[in-house]
Design an enzyme around this catalytic site. Sequence first.
Site: not given
Length: 532
Positions: A286, A297, A311
Amino acid sequence: MKRIILFFAILLPALAITAQEAPQMPLSLLKLLTAGNVINRFYVDEVDDGKIVEEGIKAMLKKLDPHSTYTDPKETKSLMEEMQGSFGGIGIQFNIVDDTLYVVRTTAGGPSERAGIMAGDRVVTVNDTLIAGVKMERSDIMSRLRGIEGTKVRLQVKRAGIARLLPFELVRGKISTNSVDAAYMVDKSVGYIRIASFGATTHKEFVAALDSLKGCGLKSLMIDLQGNGGGYLSAAVDIANELLEESNLIVYTEGRLSPRYDHVAAGGGRFRKGNLVVLVDETSASAAEILAGAVQDWDRGVIVGRRTFGKGLVQRPFQMPDNSMIRLTISRYYTPSGRSIQKPYGDSIRYNDDLMNRYNSGELTTADSIHFPDSLKAYTKRLGRVVYGGGGIMPDYFVPLDTLRYTKYHRDLSRKGSVVMAALRYVDTHRAELKEKYPTLAKFDAEFEVDSLFTAMLRSQGERDSVKLASEEEFRKSLVEISFQLKWLVARDIWDTCEAVQIFNRNNDFFKKGYALIKQRRQDKVLTREVK
């Protein structure tokens, strides 16, 4: 039945349905109301309608996704206390030994310390209710100790060397729970911060730890998210903001009825330059995945460890009239490159068995066992490196699970909790002696060894827990790893988590790989942002 009617009286307005519009309500809702009415009026026995409502809610949510959940009032209260970072309590850390609450340490300046309660004390009664030797659930014990700040609680305590029970009357105070539970300088330029969860105070704790390390010469940073199951989205976003440049997208959410919402770095973060490594494992989930995904990224740092849990569903809490709560999935998380964090779901049994399936397929032991289709391919924002979606964050550097390092005996002892219990018993018996002999962690680290008395205590605990030892040879093979585990568990009880983690990390493959990467950073294009 009144509870059923009350529930729907509150639910229907939320669905934009009034009593006058009931004839036009969806057939499914009309059926549900009719079923409740039929059961209440015609069932052969008396009906516990409160229980029926609760089980009905759980059954409905179970058909949606694995993370839409219901918590009763008691569970909701406990959950909110953990997430808010503080609660009303007496300020002790404890473990249960032989069905008795054993005080590991008291919170500095907290109610228990001020009243004179000491590590090693055993709490026998709370407000005249016996809690020792009655196999009371840990949650029930905690509910008796916690309460509204300013209220009183009476304890009777057994202390070694004193025959009678000692009475204490304490006034509950505000007790803080730290989600950043370890921060220290590994060497003169490399710092380490461990985030256990993401709560209301996590960003504040992280900033305090980061500023402290920068004052000690921090140039490179390791953020440890191993075992971090997530928490508040805002906490992960705020910490990512400390690492990324202005206008960098951190994460975005989108759902059927929830339009896309971008969380973007505001700029001015405290660690936008400097080498960065993030440690993750298969239980990092999460909010932990949001932070790791943003770092990866934007090529801000490297991710080290194993593929994270996966999740990536966003829950919105809906408070019920009895203070219970529905946490309903309303959208999904996407990383800056557009990757969905959420792994596939459908069959709840297969979903819950995913980590075991990863182990059985070899994914935890070799990166070559992990396969991603080209349709899930994405590219990082700065260097254009290939990354994959489809569930979880795949690390840049894989750390395999060393299955040969641990014997079956060691695994069985750990699974039964025998190692932890043996360490608790040892500290309980030798606390005063240990504190006198090892006044500092450095001295303990350099000189403490697991002796024959300690290993005998461990073997005895294993026998009590029905752990079978195949041979003396197996025990000798187990002893190296077990001894290290016992040592850091003792350190955790005598000092605190932050200090014990320093011992633990020396044998942690994730930490060792991350540290090695920082020291040889020029071999990785991502790790080139040195602090000038």
